[in-house]
Design an enzyme around this catalytic site. Structure first.
Site, PDB file in Angstrom:
ATOM      1  N   LYS A 171      44.856  34.174  35.762  1.00 36.55           N
ATOM      2  CA  LYS A 171      46.236  33.432  35.998  1.00 36.55           C
ATOM      3  C   LYS A 171      46.644  33.481  34.596  1.00 36.55           C
ATOM      4  O   LYS A 171      48.097  33.499  34.373  1.00 36.55           O
ATOM      5  CB  LYS A 171      45.524  32.352  36.658  1.00 36.55           C
ATOM      6  CG  LYS A 171      45.086  31.693  37.685  1.00 36.55           C
ATOM      7  CD  LYS A 171      45.922  31.551  38.248  1.00 36.55           C
ATOM      8  CE  LYS A 171      46.031  30.585  39.553  1.00 36.55           C
ATOM      9  NZ  LYS A 171      47.008  30.279  40.250  1.00 36.55           N
ATOM     10  N   ASP A 194      43.286  23.433  40.052  1.00 41.35           N
ATOM     11  CA  ASP A 194      42.296  23.526  39.910  1.00 41.35           C
ATOM     12  C   ASP A 194      41.067  24.719  39.241  1.00 41.35           C
ATOM     13  O   ASP A 194      39.349  25.042  39.754  1.00 41.35           O
ATOM     14  CB  ASP A 194      42.095  24.414  41.718  1.00 41.35           C
ATOM     15  CG  ASP A 194      42.506  23.399  43.028  1.00 41.35           C
ATOM     16  OD1 ASP A 194      41.745  22.265  42.906  1.00 41.35           O
ATOM     17  OD2 ASP A 194      43.466  23.932  43.378  1.00 41.35           O
TER      18      ASP A 194
END
Length: 378
Positions: free
Chosen positions: A78, A113
């Protein structure tokens, strides 16, 4: 967008034969993005690991795993998207550089998340900015603690991921705040677009690494884990923007309890689903990104949903072969197993255009350090 449409039958597989001919515009400035990442401290391409025993199990020629368990100091991919988007944001706010207490200092806000929020918090700390991260229910306490360890303010939300996104969006209305979210909707598309652009580096590395393994014509299948679909958008853009040459099949993999992309593809429009508990915390998303949807709808050849048990078995298998993979990363092996083996496999293999000589690339997007659920499940 429709909400929470009931499904008369559980849906775990969908093939879309027209997707391989769909084409889109290429990603903007991939060379600039790659140069930016290459200049970051600690950058090196993550490894592409060949696993012959998995190829034999799946009945294909070669299988490679893109191992994102160590990426720029974090245990997940990410940071590629977060770093590029934050770089672009700060370029528009030069007054924010310097002392953390400076009047122009920014607070970077995100819902997560797990991995995206940690990446935003990590980059904020490195660049002298603040971070405020909203975390939905179901994220492991150790993952929450890792975000806080990046000196971020963490707010835990009692509801699911979509609710955390709403809270983050509301918080970003305050002065000197910027929402760094990896899902887009009408009116909020530029920053999610930059995040998707950042993922182009991962795809470019795969091209180079396959060529080094004498795979010069590219893969025949790429399997990508999907939450809201931003990484899948980057993958579709990479492979569907080429005007000529062989187009690989693209397979999305989601948790059975949060298969919003699979359900949306089946209905032909983006819909929200009610999510349940899943160990694949980073994929526990109920609504596809509006920015990603046209690419997912146009360019995905197939979608598959897998159970937590499938993902954990796949993570264990990868661990035995020296690849650290959390449940989200291992989902691609679980999904590819579901597609290429078992009852009905010949029809599914035909839909994907695969044979005994095919080359398969699995994107393992997180290591076990990113999601402690992988070990807590045993």
């Amino acid at each position: 967008m429709s909400d929470n449409r009931p499904s008369p039958h559980p849906l775990s597989w969908l093939a879309r034969p027209a997707a391989r001919t769909w084409r889109c515009a290429p990603a903007p400035a991939p060379t600039e993005v790659r140069a930016f990442h290459a200049a970051l401290p600690g950058y090196s391409p993550t490894r592409l690991v060949e696993l012959p025993s998995i190829a034999a199990e799946l009945g294909v020629g070669r299988v490679f795993v893109k191992d994102e368990s160590r990426r720029l100091g974090l245990p997940a991919f990410k940071v590629l998207g977060a770093s590029w988007a934050i770089h672009r944001v700060l370029a528009e706010h030069p007054e924010s550089a310097g002392d953390v207490e400076a009047p122009g200092h920014l607070t970077l806000i995100a819902a997560t998340d797990g991995n995206h929020g940690r990446a935003v918090a990590h980059m904020a700390r490195l660049l002298g900015q603040r971070a405020h991260i909203f975390v939905p229910r179901g994220v492991h306490p150790r993952a929450v603690a890792a975000i806080a360890a990046e000196q971020a303010q963490v707010t835990e939300v009692a509801g699911p991921y979509d609710e955390a996104v709403r809270h983050a969006t509301e918080a970003a209305d305050a002065p000197h705040t910027v929402l760094i979210q990896d899902t887009g909707w009408p009116g909020y598309e530029r920053i999610p677009g930059w995040i998707v652009e950042g993922y182009a580096t991962l795809c470019a590395e795969i091209d180079e690494q396959l060529a080094a393994h004498a795979v010069t014509s590219g893969p025949d299948l790429v399997a990508v884990p999907v939450g809201v679909g931003s990484l899948a958008q980057a993958v579709v853009t990479h492979y569907r923007s080429r005007p000529s040459g062989r187009a690989p099949a693209l397979l999305s993999v989601e948790p059975a309890n949060a298969a919003c992309v699979l359900r949306s593809l089946a209905l032909g429009e983006p819909v929200s689903v009610t999510t349940g508990h899943t160990l694949m915390a980073g994929l526990n998303c109920g609504t596809p990104s509006g920015l990603a949807w046209p690419h997912l709808h146009g360019g995905l050849d197939a979608a598959v949903a897998v159970t937590d048990a499938d993902s954990i078995r796949a993570a264990d298998r990868l661990a035995g072969l020296g690849v650290s993979s959390g449940p989200c990363g291992a989902a691609t092996l679980a999904g590819t197993r579901a597609a290429l083996t078992g009852t009905g496999r010949e029809e599914r293999r035909t839909a994907l255009g695969l044979d005994a000589n095919s080359v398969v690339v699995l994107l393992s997007t997180e290591g076990t350090d990113a999601n402690p659920h992988a070990t807590a499940a045993h």
